[in-house]
Design a protein around this motif. Sequence first.
Motif, PDB file in Angstrom:
ATOM      1  N   ARG A 230     -41.265  45.913  23.349  1.00 22.64           N
ATOM      2  CA  ARG A 230     -40.113  46.676  22.878  1.00 22.64           C
ATOM      3  C   ARG A 230     -40.428  47.563  21.681  1.00 22.64           C
ATOM      4  O   ARG A 230     -39.562  48.283  21.188  1.00 22.64           O
ATOM      5  CB  ARG A 230     -38.965  45.717  22.535  1.00 22.64           C
ATOM      6  CG  ARG A 230     -38.362  45.067  23.767  1.00 22.64           C
ATOM      7  CD  ARG A 230     -37.177  44.199  23.405  1.00 22.64           C
ATOM      8  NE  ARG A 230     -37.603  42.936  22.795  1.00 22.64           N
ATOM      9  CZ  ARG A 230     -36.750  42.026  22.335  1.00 22.64           C
ATOM     10  NH1 ARG A 230     -35.454  42.260  22.376  1.00 22.64           N
ATOM     11  NH2 ARG A 230     -37.193  40.893  21.831  1.00 22.64           N
TER      12      ARG A 230
ATOM     13  N   VAL B  90     -48.980  36.345  19.990  1.00 21.47           N
ATOM     14  CA  VAL B  90     -48.109  37.110  19.095  1.00 21.47           C
ATOM     15  C   VAL B  90     -48.979  37.852  18.074  1.00 21.47           C
ATOM     16  O   VAL B  90     -49.913  37.285  17.511  1.00 21.47           O
ATOM     17  CB  VAL B  90     -47.105  36.190  18.363  1.00 21.47           C
ATOM     18  CG1 VAL B  90     -46.302  36.969  17.333  1.00 21.47           C
ATOM     19  CG2 VAL B  90     -46.188  35.509  19.367  1.00 21.47           C
TER      20      VAL B  90
ATOM     21  N   ASP C  33     -43.403  42.910  18.409  1.00 23.81           N
ATOM     22  CA  ASP C  33     -43.067  42.804  19.827  1.00 23.81           C
ATOM     23  C   ASP C  33     -43.614  44.061  20.491  1.00 23.81           C
ATOM     24  O   ASP C  33     -43.049  45.141  20.366  1.00 23.81           O
ATOM     25  CB  ASP C  33     -41.544  42.715  20.004  1.00 23.81           C
ATOM     26  CG  ASP C  33     -41.137  42.573  21.469  1.00 23.81           C
ATOM     27  OD1 ASP C  33     -41.903  43.002  22.343  1.00 23.81           O
ATOM     28  OD2 ASP C  33     -40.043  42.042  21.729  1.00 23.81           O
TER      29      ASP C  33
ATOM     30  N   PHE D  40     -36.247  39.663  17.612  1.00 21.63           N
ATOM     31  CA  PHE D  40     -36.877  40.767  16.899  1.00 21.63           C
ATOM     32  C   PHE D  40     -35.795  41.768  16.509  1.00 21.63           C
ATOM     33  O   PHE D  40     -35.084  42.289  17.359  1.00 21.63           O
ATOM     34  CB  PHE D  40     -37.904  41.451  17.794  1.00 21.63           C
ATOM     35  CG  PHE D  40     -39.139  40.636  18.017  1.00 21.63           C
ATOM     36  CD1 PHE D  40     -40.232  40.759  17.179  1.00 21.63           C
ATOM     37  CD2 PHE D  40     -39.210  39.728  19.055  1.00 21.63           C
ATOM     38  CE1 PHE D  40     -41.374  40.018  17.374  1.00 21.63           C
ATOM     39  CE2 PHE D  40     -40.347  38.972  19.265  1.00 21.63           C
ATOM     40  CZ  PHE D  40     -41.432  39.113  18.421  1.00 21.63           C
TER      41      PHE D  40
END
Length: 339
Positions: free
Chosen positions: A282, A265, A279, A332
């Motif tokens: 996306r 992450v 993220d 998110f």
Amino acid sequence: QDIRFTSVSTNNVPLQTFTWSIVQDQYGFLWFGTVDGLFRHDGYNLKTYRHDTGNPNSLSENFIRSVYRDRSGMLWIATISGGLDKLDPAKDTFTHYQHDPANQQSLSNNDVYCAYLESGGVLWVGPGDGLDRLDPATGSFIHYKHDARDAGSLSGSQVTTIFEDRQGNLWVGTDAGLNKLKRDTGRFSRFLHDPANPRTLGHDSVGSILEDQSGVLWVGSEFVGGLSALDVKSGEFMRYSFRSGQPGGQSVAGVTDIYEDRDGVLWLGTLDTGLLKLDRERKQVMRYARQAGNPNGLHDNAVKTIFEDAEGVMWVGTQEGVSRFLKKQLPFVNYRHEP
């Protein structure tokens, strides 16, 4: 549901100091580099290291810009106006490296922003006047300078961050662009912002560099165009800009730190909008910010450094102290990428 932040304190008194850097030593102690000295955290209490004019074995200067742990466990402490210190945590002893006007092989400047030990064992230092390479055997420095007449020199004088990627390339961030060292010649390739080309660096003032697990090189700047991702093979950048989805929402400009945790992450520290969790698929982020009246919120929105310790606890250094939290899987929301 949300992440709960806890402030670092000792005897219930929170550490409320501008914190630039966080590392962990081989004994499990956490070290906080701040504008008011060095702090060692054992999980319960803080031990303070400050400059003492009567003690040559004390910290050289209280304003610490970064702390770097090398593979042997030594801590390299970059100070503003005090030069570079090396601390042996096992012995609690400091070695000082400072500029000497009478010695051309000394540190080139006492305003030091960063230090980095590359895989070959060479220590690179970013003082306020170019890039220095330390020969650990002799304690002498080799200097690499910016020369406005030489396109193969460093693009800027103030080196703010240094990073070696998995291919062994040394990247140097300055106040005037990103540089890659050509090891065979000691020259540099420059990566600069071009307003007419969206595939160039987002901003020439580079403050952070990170290669993620997939080999993408991320470059952060505290200014507009604060996040760029470099495709090393093509030499092209993807610029990221985020704005809140709400009408009139706040834009995220300045990226102060980039950190990838062990789960892959990507976390971003920002100049004044808190902590972001990115993220990449996306192109969305989750934002964590200070909330008035919420004791479990982030300590402060000016995030300077992010660190994950050996047990997976995340630590966030801010302008008002240090917060820690345990990671949770969260959706998110809130911010979207602006192409």
